[in-house]
Design an enzyme around this catalytic site. Structure first.
Site, short mmCIF file in Angstrom:
data_model
loop_
_atom_site.label_atom_id
_atom_site.label_comp_id
_atom_site.label_asym_id
_atom_site.label_seq_id
_atom_site.Cartn_x
_atom_site.Cartn_y
_atom_site.Cartn_z
N TYR A 181 1.74 -2.36 1.86
CA TYR A 181 1.77 -3.73 1.34
C TYR A 181 2.02 -4.75 2.45
CZ TYR A 181 2.54 -1.56 -3.29
OH TYR A 181 2.44 -0.81 -4.44
N LYS B 236 7.23 3.41 -0.30
CA LYS B 236 6.28 4.50 -0.49
C LYS B 236 5.72 5.01 0.84
CE LYS B 236 4.91 2.07 -4.65
NZ LYS B 236 5.41 0.75 -4.23
#
Length: 219
Positions: free
Chosen positions: A52, A81
């Site tokens: 991200y 993640k």
């Protein structure tokens, strides 16, 4: 609503509502403002990921709130993640994430996708030649369990895994995944899968409903 929590199979609780911090614009200032506003509104769960590009902004906003005694660290639930190019070394990947966040640990670390990319393939949309021929989830999960053993995270899980892939993982996992984060419409009431109570975490749960309600030509 904001204080509602669910107990996971690893023993810790997770807030039922969280703020996802993916943005195609990857605007650091906007992300920090969003986190600050979310804290004021009562959010306590914040979701980010290496791919991200928002780990730094999320970390800055949360650290400032903690330093200003707006909220103690133990009241924040922070998820990040493992990107698919880091399956060969989850421990190093999580240490890098912790440096980005400026945190000593995170609460949940998820395998972002059940695919394995070559170590240099760090783009969000990989090319065909970037994919490894085999996933080797057993080695990846061993690394995830090491992250847990070393205190780098409080719980481990997966994201975007099918039931079949979950069942394969359970064949060899010493520690079962606590969460499977998937894209599900808000109207889908399925919240757990498999007999060991793997919690389903929904991302973008309102998108489908919103789009369905929009008149044609108004998206």
């Amino acid at each position: 609503m904001w204080k509602d929590e669910v107990r996971l199979n690893c023993g810790i609780t997770i807030p039922v509502i969280g703020l996802g911090t993916y943005s195609s614009n990857n605007d650091r200032v906007t992300t920090e403002k969003a986190v600050h506003l979310a804290l004021k509104m009562g959010y306590r769960h914040f979701d980010t990921a290496k791919i991200y590009g928002s780990e730094g902004a999320v970390g800055n906003a949360l650290r400032k709130a903690i330093e200003d005694q707006i909220i103690p660290r133990e009241d924040v639930f922070l998820t990040s993640k493992l990107w698919s190019c880091d399956h060969h070394d989850p421990v190093s990947a999580l240490k890098h994430t912790l440096r980005n966040l400026g945190m000593e640990y995170i609460d949940m670390y998820l395998v972002h996708w059940p695919i394995k990319l070559k170590p240099w393939a760090c783009n969000a949309v990989p090319k065909e030649e970037d994919f490894e021929k085999q996933l080797d989830m057993e080695t990846t999960w061993e690394g995830m369990q090491k992250c847990l053993d070393r205190g780098l995270c409080r719980c481990i899980g997966v994201s975007n895994f099918s039931t079949k892939k979950i069942e394969h993982l359970l064949d060899f996992a010493s520690v079962p995944p606590a969460v499977n984060q998937v894209y599900i419409c808000v109207c889908d009431e399925k919240n757990q899968n498999h007999k060991i109570m793997i919690q389903i975490s929904h991302y973008q749960p309102l998108i489908y409903t919103y789009e369905k309600r929009q008149p044609k030509g108004n998206k």
